[in-house]
Write an enzyme that holds these catalytic residues in place. Structure first.
Site, PDB file in Angstrom:
ATOM      1  N   HIS A  97       4.622   5.777  -6.832  1.00  0.00           N
ATOM      2  CA  HIS A  97       5.690   5.751  -5.833  1.00  0.00           C
ATOM      3  C   HIS A  97       5.689   4.433  -5.062  1.00  0.00           C
ATOM      4  O   HIS A  97       6.719   3.937  -4.670  1.00  0.00           O
ATOM      5  CB  HIS A  97       5.521   6.958  -4.901  1.00  0.00           C
ATOM      6  CG  HIS A  97       4.111   7.150  -4.406  1.00  0.00           C
ATOM      7  ND1 HIS A  97       3.023   7.224  -5.245  1.00  0.00           N
ATOM      8  CD2 HIS A  97       3.598   7.252  -3.150  1.00  0.00           C
ATOM      9  CE1 HIS A  97       1.922   7.379  -4.543  1.00  0.00           C
ATOM     10  NE2 HIS A  97       2.246   7.395  -3.262  1.00  0.00           N
ATOM     11  N   ARG A  98       4.496   3.854  -4.832  1.00  0.00           N
ATOM     12  CA  ARG A  98       4.437   2.552  -4.132  1.00  0.00           C
ATOM     13  C   ARG A  98       5.044   1.452  -4.997  1.00  0.00           C
ATOM     14  O   ARG A  98       5.764   0.587  -4.507  1.00  0.00           O
ATOM     15  CB  ARG A  98       2.991   2.184  -3.782  1.00  0.00           C
ATOM     16  CG  ARG A  98       2.623   2.465  -2.337  1.00  0.00           C
ATOM     17  CD  ARG A  98       1.187   2.084  -2.033  1.00  0.00           C
ATOM     18  NE  ARG A  98       0.252   2.823  -2.866  1.00  0.00           N
ATOM     19  CZ  ARG A  98      -0.056   4.096  -2.653  1.00  0.00           C
ATOM     20  NH1 ARG A  98       0.447   4.739  -1.617  1.00  0.00           N
ATOM     21  NH2 ARG A  98      -0.869   4.736  -3.455  1.00  0.00           N
TER      22      ARG A  98
ATOM     23  N   GLY B  95      -7.666  -3.344   0.090  1.00  0.00           N
ATOM     24  CA  GLY B  95      -7.212  -2.920  -1.248  1.00  0.00           C
ATOM     25  C   GLY B  95      -5.708  -2.739  -1.280  1.00  0.00           C
ATOM     26  O   GLY B  95      -5.038  -3.101  -2.257  1.00  0.00           O
ATOM     27  N   LYS B  96      -5.158  -2.178  -0.207  1.00  0.00           N
ATOM     28  CA  LYS B  96      -3.708  -1.970  -0.153  1.00  0.00           C
ATOM     29  C   LYS B  96      -2.980  -3.310  -0.068  1.00  0.00           C
ATOM     30  O   LYS B  96      -1.931  -3.491  -0.686  1.00  0.00           O
ATOM     31  CB  LYS B  96      -3.334  -1.076   1.041  1.00  0.00           C
ATOM     32  CG  LYS B  96      -1.889  -0.606   0.993  1.00  0.00           C
ATOM     33  CD  LYS B  96      -1.545   0.334   2.138  1.00  0.00           C
ATOM     34  CE  LYS B  96      -1.368   1.754   1.671  1.00  0.00           C
ATOM     35  NZ  LYS B  96      -0.828   2.654   2.691  1.00  0.00           N
TER      36      LYS B  96
ATOM     37  N   GLY C   2      -7.024  10.774  -2.388  1.00  0.00           N
ATOM     38  CA  GLY C   2      -6.054  11.772  -1.928  1.00  0.00           C
ATOM     39  C   GLY C   2      -5.862  12.888  -2.946  1.00  0.00           C
ATOM     40  O   GLY C   2      -6.821  13.484  -3.431  1.00  0.00           O
ATOM     41  N   TYR C   3      -4.603  13.161  -3.274  1.00  0.00           N
ATOM     42  CA  TYR C   3      -4.260  14.277  -4.157  1.00  0.00           C
ATOM     43  C   TYR C   3      -4.283  13.891  -5.640  1.00  0.00           C
ATOM     44  O   TYR C   3      -3.848  14.672  -6.486  1.00  0.00           O
ATOM     45  CB  TYR C   3      -2.874  14.819  -3.777  1.00  0.00           C
ATOM     46  CG  TYR C   3      -2.803  15.376  -2.371  1.00  0.00           C
ATOM     47  CD1 TYR C   3      -3.105  16.714  -2.117  1.00  0.00           C
ATOM     48  CD2 TYR C   3      -2.447  14.571  -1.280  1.00  0.00           C
ATOM     49  CE1 TYR C   3      -3.045  17.236  -0.830  1.00  0.00           C
ATOM     50  CE2 TYR C   3      -2.386  15.077   0.008  1.00  0.00           C
ATOM     51  CZ  TYR C   3      -2.681  16.413   0.227  1.00  0.00           C
ATOM     52  OH  TYR C   3      -2.626  16.928   1.504  1.00  0.00           O
TER      53      TYR C   3
ATOM     54  N   LYS D  37      -1.950   3.489 -12.997  1.00  0.00           N
ATOM     55  CA  LYS D  37      -1.397   4.231 -11.855  1.00  0.00           C
ATOM     56  C   LYS D  37      -0.582   3.277 -10.980  1.00  0.00           C
ATOM     57  O   LYS D  37       0.512   3.615 -10.538  1.00  0.00           O
ATOM     58  CB  LYS D  37      -2.512   4.874 -11.021  1.00  0.00           C
ATOM     59  CG  LYS D  37      -1.939   5.620  -9.821  1.00  0.00           C
ATOM     60  CD  LYS D  37      -2.927   6.054  -8.779  1.00  0.00           C
ATOM     61  CE  LYS D  37      -2.183   6.329  -7.476  1.00  0.00           C
ATOM     62  NZ  LYS D  37      -3.080   6.640  -6.355  1.00  0.00           N
TER      63      LYS D  37
ATOM     64  N   ASN E 145      -6.626  -1.780   5.324  1.00  0.00           N
ATOM     65  CA  ASN E 145      -7.243  -1.598   4.008  1.00  0.00           C
ATOM     66  C   ASN E 145      -6.960  -2.802   3.100  1.00  0.00           C
ATOM     67  O   ASN E 145      -5.835  -2.958   2.628  1.00  0.00           O
ATOM     68  CB  ASN E 145      -6.661  -0.290   3.428  1.00  0.00           C
ATOM     69  CG  ASN E 145      -7.127  -0.019   2.007  1.00  0.00           C
ATOM     70  OD1 ASN E 145      -7.806  -0.856   1.392  1.00  0.00           O
ATOM     71  ND2 ASN E 145      -6.753   1.132   1.492  1.00  0.00           N
TER      72      ASN E 145
ATOM     73  N   ASP F  33       4.609   4.203   4.215  1.00  0.00           N
ATOM     74  CA  ASP F  33       4.125   5.539   4.524  1.00  0.00           C
ATOM     75  C   ASP F  33       4.462   6.415   3.334  1.00  0.00           C
ATOM     76  O   ASP F  33       5.531   6.270   2.736  1.00  0.00           O
ATOM     77  CB  ASP F  33       4.779   6.084   5.795  1.00  0.00           C
ATOM     78  CG  ASP F  33       3.985   7.255   6.350  1.00  0.00           C
ATOM     79  OD1 ASP F  33       2.787   7.079   6.658  1.00  0.00           O
ATOM     80  OD2 ASP F  33       4.541   8.355   6.451  1.00  0.00           O
TER      81      ASP F  33
HETATM   82  P1  IMP Z   1      -0.352   6.760   3.212  1.00  0.00           P
HETATM   83  O1  IMP Z   1       0.885   6.883   4.028  1.00  0.00           O
HETATM   84  O2  IMP Z   1      -0.204   5.823   2.054  1.00  0.00           O
HETATM   85  O3  IMP Z   1      -1.573   6.510   4.043  1.00  0.00           O
HETATM   86  O4  IMP Z   1      -0.578   8.200   2.543  1.00  0.00           O
HETATM   87  C1  IMP Z   1      -0.673   9.383   3.304  1.00  0.00           C
HETATM   88  C2  IMP Z   1      -1.370  10.474   2.510  1.00  0.00           C
HETATM   89  O5  IMP Z   1      -0.567  10.857   1.383  1.00  0.00           O
HETATM   90  C3  IMP Z   1      -2.711  10.055   1.922  1.00  0.00           C
HETATM   91  O6  IMP Z   1      -3.758  10.248   2.841  1.00  0.00           O
HETATM   92  C4  IMP Z   1      -2.830  11.005   0.736  1.00  0.00           C
HETATM   93  O7  IMP Z   1      -3.262  12.268   1.160  1.00  0.00           O
HETATM   94  C5  IMP Z   1      -1.390  11.115   0.261  1.00  0.00           C
HETATM   95  N1  IMP Z   1      -1.103  10.073  -0.746  1.00  0.00           N
HETATM   96  C6  IMP Z   1      -0.271   8.998  -0.614  1.00  0.00           C
HETATM   97  N2  IMP Z   1      -0.263   8.240  -1.722  1.00  0.00           N
HETATM   98  C7  IMP Z   1      -1.121   8.846  -2.581  1.00  0.00           C
HETATM   99  C8  IMP Z   1      -1.542   8.533  -3.913  1.00  0.00           C
HETATM  100  O8  IMP Z   1      -1.149   7.532  -4.546  1.00  0.00           O
HETATM  101  N3  IMP Z   1      -2.431   9.396  -4.461  1.00  0.00           N
HETATM  102  C9  IMP Z   1      -2.913  10.490  -3.817  1.00  0.00           C
HETATM  103  N4  IMP Z   1      -2.562  10.814  -2.586  1.00  0.00           N
HETATM  104  C10 IMP Z   1      -1.661  10.008  -1.966  1.00  0.00           C
END
Ligand code: IMP
Length: 203
Positions: A183-184, A11-12, A156-157, A178, A9, A69
């Protein structure tokens, strides 16, 4: 120097590049390494999954590699959906993807009053080198689960994650805001200075 980010991704990659702000280090995503095989996220913790992805990318590219993750932990659900956040609906046989995940979450909380809807996003970052050294960073963002979705932004959420300091859900916040409080961002802040020295010493 190049640091591989174990994600397809772009964007990430941009987000992590701006959050880590490492002088003289170019972050490159897996789109630059199209032969890299997909990694199954079979770990039981965020750390396991981030480590699996970072180690695989470092081994494949011969460069230091970073992977993250993350997931959402809801206290009233004993920490679910947690490490299975992306696959919450799928695991429960009720669809797939963000909208189904969010609908399932809200349906599990219909009897839960506002005061008991506390939750947090958690992120773990692992940086691995091809010769097996690694660094770990962690971050959280505290909030609660709204009664229903609000806002159009994010992914996501985000529509149901209420963030009290801004009196808004993550989907209602401007994406730049945001990005500062997530958390990131917290995990990047946790690892940044150590990573800078680590790369300077090992580059
Ligand atoms: P990933 O490990 O960053 O791919 O996140 C795994 C899953 O956690 C995502 O598919 C979302 O369902 C949820 N998630 C992680 N970070 C976020 C966020 O910043 N906003 C909303 N959902 C998140």
């Amino acid at each position: 120097m190049r640091l591989v980010v174990a994600t397809g991704n772009p964007g990430k990659v941009r987000e992590l590049s701006s959050l880590l702000d490492l002088e003289g280090v170019e972050l490159v995503g897996l789109t630059s390494f199209p032969d890299m095989p997909a990694v199954d996220e079979t770990g039981e913790t965020y750390l396991d999954n981030a480590r699996l992805k970072a180690r695989a990318a470092a081994a494949h590219t011969g460069l230091p590699a970073l992977a993250d993750d993350s997931g959402l932990e809801v206290d009233a659900l004993a920490g679910l959906p947690g490490v299975r956040s992306a696959r919450f609906a799928e695991d429960n046989g009720v669809g797939k993807g963000d909208a189904d995940n969010t609908a399932l979450l809200l349906s599990r909380l219909t009897e839960t009053p506002d005061a008991e809807r506390s939750a947090r996003f958690r992120c773990t970052i692992v940086v691995a080198t091809p010769d097996g050294r690694e660094l770990v960073g962690e971050g959280t963002c505290e909030g609660s689960i709204a009664q229903r979705g609000h806002g159009e932004g994010g992914f996501g959420y985000d529509p149901v994650f209420y963030y009290p300091p801004e009196d808004a859900t993550f989907a209602e916040l401007p994406s730049a805001r945001k990005q500062q409080v997530s958390h990131r961002a917290a995990a990047c802040a946790d690892i940044r200075d150590t990573l800078e020295s680590f790369l300077a010493a090992n580059g």
